[in-house]
Design a protein around this motif. Structure first.
Motif, PDB file in Angstrom:
ATOM      1  N   UNK A  45      26.307  29.329 -82.755  1.00  0.00           N
ATOM      2  CA  UNK A  45      27.247  28.254 -81.463  1.00  0.00           C
ATOM      3  C   UNK A  45      26.906  27.885 -80.446  1.00  0.00           C
ATOM      4  N   UNK A  46      25.669  29.091 -80.163  1.00  0.00           N
ATOM      5  CA  UNK A  46      25.227  28.828 -78.776  1.00  0.00           C
ATOM      6  C   UNK A  46      24.316  27.892 -78.408  1.00  0.00           C
ATOM      7  N   UNK A  79      34.105  24.036 -81.653  1.00  0.00           N
ATOM      8  CA  UNK A  79      34.033  25.311 -82.565  1.00  0.00           C
ATOM      9  C   UNK A  79      34.645  25.240 -83.437  1.00  0.00           C
ATOM     10  N   UNK A  80      35.910  25.343 -83.749  1.00  0.00           N
ATOM     11  CA  UNK A  80      36.439  25.283 -85.217  1.00  0.00           C
ATOM     12  C   UNK A  80      36.196  23.976 -85.730  1.00  0.00           C
ATOM     13  N   UNK A  81      35.889  22.980 -85.256  1.00  0.00           N
ATOM     14  CA  UNK A  81      35.478  21.814 -85.749  1.00  0.00           C
ATOM     15  C   UNK A  81      34.171  21.649 -86.306  1.00  0.00           C
ATOM     16  N   UNK A  82      33.822  22.469 -85.946  1.00  0.00           N
ATOM     17  CA  UNK A  82      31.951  22.467 -86.299  1.00  0.00           C
ATOM     18  C   UNK A  82      32.527  24.023 -87.708  1.00  0.00           C
ATOM     19  N   UNK A  83      33.321  24.354 -88.413  1.00  0.00           N
ATOM     20  CA  UNK A  83      33.225  25.236 -88.946  1.00  0.00           C
ATOM     21  C   UNK A  83      33.218  26.511 -88.506  1.00  0.00           C
ATOM     22  N   UNK A  84      32.955  27.193 -86.762  1.00  0.00           N
ATOM     23  CA  UNK A  84      33.082  28.219 -86.911  1.00  0.00           C
ATOM     24  C   UNK A  84      34.421  28.933 -86.889  1.00  0.00           C
ATOM     25  N   UNK A  85      34.891  30.239 -87.344  1.00  0.00           N
ATOM     26  CA  UNK A  85      36.111  30.446 -86.769  1.00  0.00           C
ATOM     27  C   UNK A  85      36.430  32.239 -86.215  1.00  0.00           C
ATOM     28  N   UNK A  86      36.852  30.506 -84.770  1.00  0.00           N
ATOM     29  CA  UNK A  86      36.792  31.697 -83.678  1.00  0.00           C
ATOM     30  C   UNK A  86      38.520  31.025 -83.742  1.00  0.00           C
TER      31      UNK A  86
END
Lengths: 81, 81
Positions: free
Chosen positions: A60-61, B25-32
């Motif tokens: 993420x960073x 971040x969610x659009x990039x696929x991260x589970x946040x």
């Protein structure tokens, strides 16, 4: 899992916001030699494996939270210092 | 003496910047689940008495570094946690 990311301008990189904060503090009478301003990002991420969470947050960073050319980042996971 | 101040939006206070970071971040696929964004201010202050330095920095926070109505702050002095 809760995590905190500190994103700071790298040493040697101009920081106009920090300069403004420093000069305002001095105008108010505070004895401040230097001020540098960055961002703190508190995240609530899914999953319970600290190693995996840290690896996700590293990504993420690099992709969104920091600009690695001019900023450094520091990740801390709550309860897993 | 070096000090670090973390300034964060208080709980319950809207944080549009954090919302934007979380949804990106969610659009990039991260589970946040949640992201909150604040500021980190690194200070180099004059003097060597930690109690006095902390008191000065408290005043800086109330007067300039934070908006106490909507933001909380956390002060740490290097070597005097």
């Amino acid at each position: 899992m809760r995590a905190t990311v500190l994103v700071r301008p790298k040493e040697g990189i101009l920081d106009p916001q920090g300069d403004a904060v420093g000069s305002s503090l001095r105008q108010l009478g505070f004895a401040v030699d230097e001020a540098r301003v960055g961002r703190v990002v508190d995240l609530e991420v899914e999953g319970s494996d600290p190693a995996e969470a840290r690896e996700q947050i590293e990504r993420m960073c690099r992709h969104l939270l920091a600009n690695p050319l001019i900023e450094s980042y520091e990740i801390s996971l709550e309860g897993h210092e």
